[in-house]
Scaffold this motif. Sequence first.
Motif, PDB file in Angstrom:
ATOM      1  N   PRO A  52       0.808  -1.219   0.000  1.00 51.20           N
ATOM      2  CA  PRO A  52       0.000   0.000   0.000  1.00 51.20           C
ATOM      3  C   PRO A  52       0.844   1.275   0.000  1.00 51.20           C
ATOM      4  O   PRO A  52       0.376   2.317  -0.418  1.00 51.20           O
ATOM      5  CB  PRO A  52      -0.826  -0.103   1.283  1.00 51.20           C
ATOM      6  N   LEU A  53       2.084   1.177   0.448  1.00 48.47           N
ATOM      7  CA  LEU A  53       2.976   2.337   0.456  1.00 48.47           C
ATOM      8  C   LEU A  53       4.232   2.013  -0.342  1.00 48.47           C
ATOM      9  O   LEU A  53       5.256   1.625   0.209  1.00 48.47           O
ATOM     10  CB  LEU A  53       3.358   2.709   1.900  1.00 48.47           C
ATOM     11  N   PRO A  54       4.178   2.140  -1.663  1.00 47.00           N
ATOM     12  CA  PRO A  54       5.345   1.781  -2.456  1.00 47.00           C
ATOM     13  C   PRO A  54       6.523   2.705  -2.152  1.00 47.00           C
ATOM     14  O   PRO A  54       6.339   3.890  -1.876  1.00 47.00           O
ATOM     15  CB  PRO A  54       4.884   1.945  -3.893  1.00 47.00           C
ATOM     16  N   THR A  55       7.737   2.130  -2.203  1.00 47.16           N
ATOM     17  CA  THR A  55       8.931   2.911  -1.890  1.00 47.16           C
ATOM     18  C   THR A  55       9.393   3.745  -3.076  1.00 47.16           C
ATOM     19  O   THR A  55       9.992   4.790  -2.905  1.00 47.16           O
ATOM     20  CB  THR A  55      10.078   1.981  -1.462  1.00 47.16           C
ATOM     21  N   LYS A  56       9.094   3.291  -4.288  1.00 47.63           N
ATOM     22  CA  LYS A  56       9.491   4.049  -5.467  1.00 47.63           C
ATOM     23  C   LYS A  56       8.502   5.182  -5.714  1.00 47.63           C
ATOM     24  O   LYS A  56       7.307   5.049  -5.459  1.00 47.63           O
ATOM     25  CB  LYS A  56       9.501   3.156  -6.707  1.00 47.63           C
ATOM     26  N   GLU A  57       9.017   6.285  -6.228  1.00 49.12           N
ATOM     27  CA  GLU A  57       8.119   7.369  -6.598  1.00 49.12           C
ATOM     28  C   GLU A  57       7.344   6.948  -7.835  1.00 49.12           C
ATOM     29  O   GLU A  57       7.869   6.286  -8.714  1.00 49.12           O
ATOM     30  CB  GLU A  57       8.924   8.634  -6.911  1.00 49.12           C
ATOM     31  N   LYS A  58       6.087   7.338  -7.885  1.00 51.05           N
ATOM     32  CA  LYS A  58       5.280   6.992  -9.039  1.00 51.05           C
ATOM     33  C   LYS A  58       5.738   7.818 -10.239  1.00 51.05           C
ATOM     34  O   LYS A  58       5.838   9.032 -10.167  1.00 51.05           O
ATOM     35  CB  LYS A  58       3.797   7.244  -8.771  1.00 51.05           C
ATOM     36  N   THR A  59       5.984   7.106 -11.322  1.00 53.35           N
ATOM     37  CA  THR A  59       6.395   7.781 -12.543  1.00 53.35           C
ATOM     38  C   THR A  59       5.178   7.944 -13.441  1.00 53.35           C
ATOM     39  O   THR A  59       4.190   7.225 -13.314  1.00 53.35           O
ATOM     40  CB  THR A  59       7.464   6.961 -13.280  1.00 53.35           C
ATOM     41  N   GLN A  60       5.282   8.865 -14.341  1.00 52.93           N
ATOM     42  CA  GLN A  60       4.203   9.108 -15.283  1.00 52.93           C
ATOM     43  C   GLN A  60       4.158   7.948 -16.269  1.00 52.93           C
ATOM     44  O   GLN A  60       5.100   7.723 -17.012  1.00 52.93           O
ATOM     45  CB  GLN A  60       4.425  10.439 -16.019  1.00 52.93           C
ATOM     46  N   ARG A  61       3.086   7.198 -16.264  1.00 56.04           N
ATOM     47  CA  ARG A  61       2.958   6.049 -17.150  1.00 56.04           C
ATOM     48  C   ARG A  61       2.357   6.481 -18.468  1.00 56.04           C
ATOM     49  O   ARG A  61       1.379   7.206 -18.505  1.00 56.04           O
ATOM     50  CB  ARG A  61       2.089   4.981 -16.515  1.00 56.04           C
ATOM     51  N   THR A  62       2.943   5.994 -19.548  1.00 52.37           N
ATOM     52  CA  THR A  62       2.395   6.286 -20.869  1.00 52.37           C
ATOM     53  C   THR A  62       1.474   5.164 -21.327  1.00 52.37           C
ATOM     54  O   THR A  62       0.702   5.354 -22.250  1.00 52.37           O
ATOM     55  CB  THR A  62       3.525   6.470 -21.890  1.00 52.37           C
ATOM     56  N   GLU A  63       1.564   4.002 -20.675  1.00 54.70           N
ATOM     57  CA  GLU A  63       0.715   2.881 -21.039  1.00 54.70           C
ATOM     58  C   GLU A  63      -0.621   2.966 -20.303  1.00 54.70           C
ATOM     59  O   GLU A  63      -0.675   3.373 -19.159  1.00 54.70           O
ATOM     60  CB  GLU A  63       1.379   1.556 -20.662  1.00 54.70           C
ATOM     61  N   PRO A  64      -1.706   2.569 -20.967  1.00 54.56           N
ATOM     62  CA  PRO A  64      -2.994   2.540 -20.272  1.00 54.56           C
ATOM     63  C   PRO A  64      -3.035   1.410 -19.239  1.00 54.56           C
ATOM     64  O   PRO A  64      -2.298   0.440 -19.342  1.00 54.56           O
ATOM     65  CB  PRO A  64      -4.007   2.287 -21.398  1.00 54.56           C
ATOM     66  N   ASP A  65      -3.896   1.572 -18.248  1.00 51.38           N
ATOM     67  CA  ASP A  65      -4.064   0.546 -17.220  1.00 51.38           C
ATOM     68  C   ASP A  65      -4.818  -0.648 -17.803  1.00 51.38           C
ATOM     69  O   ASP A  65      -5.683  -0.502 -18.654  1.00 51.38           O
ATOM     70  CB  ASP A  65      -4.841   1.093 -16.031  1.00 51.38           C
ATOM     71  N   ILE A  66      -4.474  -1.822 -17.297  1.00 44.32           N
ATOM     72  CA  ILE A  66      -5.139  -3.047 -17.715  1.00 44.32           C
ATOM     73  C   ILE A  66      -5.808  -3.649 -16.494  1.00 44.32           C
ATOM     74  O   ILE A  66      -5.164  -3.884 -15.479  1.00 44.32           O
ATOM     75  CB  ILE A  66      -4.128  -4.049 -18.319  1.00 44.32           C
ATOM     76  N   ASP A  67      -7.114  -3.878 -16.574  1.00 47.21           N
ATOM     77  CA  ASP A  67      -7.874  -4.486 -15.490  1.00 47.21           C
ATOM     78  C   ASP A  67      -8.232  -5.916 -15.886  1.00 47.21           C
ATOM     79  O   ASP A  67      -8.719  -6.157 -16.990  1.00 47.21           O
ATOM     80  CB  ASP A  67      -9.153  -3.705 -15.202  1.00 47.21           C
ATOM     81  N   ILE A  68      -8.001  -6.846 -14.969  1.00 49.78           N
ATOM     82  CA  ILE A  68      -8.316  -8.255 -15.198  1.00 49.78           C
ATOM     83  C   ILE A  68      -9.244  -8.717 -14.080  1.00 49.78           C
ATOM     84  O   ILE A  68      -8.966  -8.478 -12.914  1.00 49.78           O
ATOM     85  CB  ILE A  68      -7.043  -9.119 -15.181  1.00 49.78           C
ATOM     86  N   PHE A  69     -10.341  -9.344 -14.451  1.00 51.75           N
ATOM     87  CA  PHE A  69     -11.204  -9.942 -13.440  1.00 51.75           C
ATOM     88  C   PHE A  69     -11.853 -11.180 -14.030  1.00 51.75           C
ATOM     89  O   PHE A  69     -11.911 -11.340 -15.249  1.00 51.75           O
ATOM     90  CB  PHE A  69     -12.233  -8.947 -12.885  1.00 51.75           C
ATOM     91  N   GLU A  70     -12.308 -12.048 -13.140  1.00 47.40           N
ATOM     92  CA  GLU A  70     -12.888 -13.297 -13.609  1.00 47.40           C
ATOM     93  C   GLU A  70     -14.182 -13.612 -12.881  1.00 47.40           C
ATOM     94  O   GLU A  70     -14.394 -13.193 -11.748  1.00 47.40           O
ATOM     95  CB  GLU A  70     -11.907 -14.455 -13.463  1.00 47.40           C
ATOM     96  N   THR A  71     -15.042 -14.352 -13.585  1.00 48.12           N
ATOM     97  CA  THR A  71     -16.276 -14.863 -13.009  1.00 48.12           C
ATOM     98  C   THR A  71     -16.149 -16.382 -12.979  1.00 48.12           C
ATOM     99  O   THR A  71     -15.078 -16.923 -13.242  1.00 48.12           O
ATOM    100  CB  THR A  71     -17.492 -14.430 -13.856  1.00 48.12           C
ATOM    101  N   ALA A  72     -17.233 -17.066 -12.702  1.00 46.69           N
ATOM    102  CA  ALA A  72     -17.185 -18.524 -12.644  1.00 46.69           C
ATOM    103  C   ALA A  72     -16.874 -19.140 -14.007  1.00 46.69           C
ATOM    104  O   ALA A  72     -16.229 -20.182 -14.088  1.00 46.69           O
ATOM    105  CB  ALA A  72     -18.513 -19.062 -12.125  1.00 46.69           C
ATOM    106  N   ASP A  73     -17.296 -18.491 -15.097  1.00 52.30           N
ATOM    107  CA  ASP A  73     -17.143 -19.069 -16.432  1.00 52.30           C
ATOM    108  C   ASP A  73     -16.247 -18.275 -17.371  1.00 52.30           C
ATOM    109  O   ASP A  73     -15.882 -18.771 -18.433  1.00 52.30           O
ATOM    110  CB  ASP A  73     -18.509 -19.213 -17.103  1.00 52.30           C
ATOM    111  N   HIS A  74     -15.923 -17.013 -17.020  1.00 50.91           N
ATOM    112  CA  HIS A  74     -15.202 -16.144 -17.953  1.00 50.91           C
ATOM    113  C   HIS A  74     -14.054 -15.391 -17.284  1.00 50.91           C
ATOM    114  O   HIS A  74     -14.047 -15.205 -16.069  1.00 50.91           O
ATOM    115  CB  HIS A  74     -16.160 -15.105 -18.560  1.00 50.91           C
ATOM    116  N   VAL A  75     -13.126 -14.932 -18.114  1.00 45.51           N
ATOM    117  CA  VAL A  75     -12.068 -14.013 -17.710  1.00 45.51           C
ATOM    118  C   VAL A  75     -12.221 -12.770 -18.581  1.00 45.51           C
ATOM    119  O   VAL A  75     -12.385 -12.872 -19.797  1.00 45.51           O
ATOM    120  CB  VAL A  75     -10.660 -14.626 -17.909  1.00 45.51           C
ATOM    121  N   PHE A  76     -12.192 -11.585 -17.959  1.00 48.07           N
ATOM    122  CA  PHE A  76     -12.335 -10.330 -18.675  1.00 48.07           C
ATOM    123  C   PHE A  76     -11.063  -9.512 -18.528  1.00 48.07           C
ATOM    124  O   PHE A  76     -10.504  -9.412 -17.439  1.00 48.07           O
ATOM    125  CB  PHE A  76     -13.512  -9.516 -18.119  1.00 48.07           C
ATOM    126  N   VAL A  77     -10.623  -8.906 -19.626  1.00 44.23           N
ATOM    127  CA  VAL A  77      -9.496  -7.987 -19.615  1.00 44.23           C
ATOM    128  C   VAL A  77      -9.997  -6.681 -20.212  1.00 44.23           C
ATOM    129  O   VAL A  77     -10.525  -6.666 -21.331  1.00 44.23           O
ATOM    130  CB  VAL A  77      -8.304  -8.528 -20.434  1.00 44.23           C
TER     131      VAL A  77
END
Length: 151
Positions: A52-77
């Motif tokens: 929860p408290l990362p030691t590195k300073e957050k850098t400006q990311r050029t890549e979009p965030d990727i969210d992954i979650f799953e249900t009983a039958d599927h995986v969503f990205v």
Amino acid sequence: MFEWNKYFPFHNQFSKEALKKADPKEVEHYVNSVMESVFGSDSAAQFPFRDPLPTKEKTQRTEPDIDIFETADHVFVKVAVTESQLEQLKIKHTSHRLLIEHFPGSIHPKKVNLPCLVKRKGTKAVYKDGQLEVMFHKQQDYNMSEVEIMR
């Protein structure tokens, strides 16, 4: 019997006394460097439990965030991309990894490890309201084999 020591050459290097004297920050740095070398520099995004408290300073990311979650039958990205970026993207996958070619901010194909095995057929990708959503069907057959114990 099986010669275990032959396949574990570092067992003498990490003795209990050496680990007791080790600095926790050095151990953490070593583990992080090994994780980055194995999983890539963005390995923290692929694991659900983060510091929860990362030691590195957050850098400006050029890549979009990727969210992954799953249900009983599927995986969503889900990936946030613009329509102009969407025209260049190519999506491929194996049974355990999603590959996104021409990913924004990356010169190499973006590799996303999936949380479980997925089927080769039936994958769908939909773009709506600035979000690209890829839906995979989970593979239920794990090809289990019984192993005979030799005496």
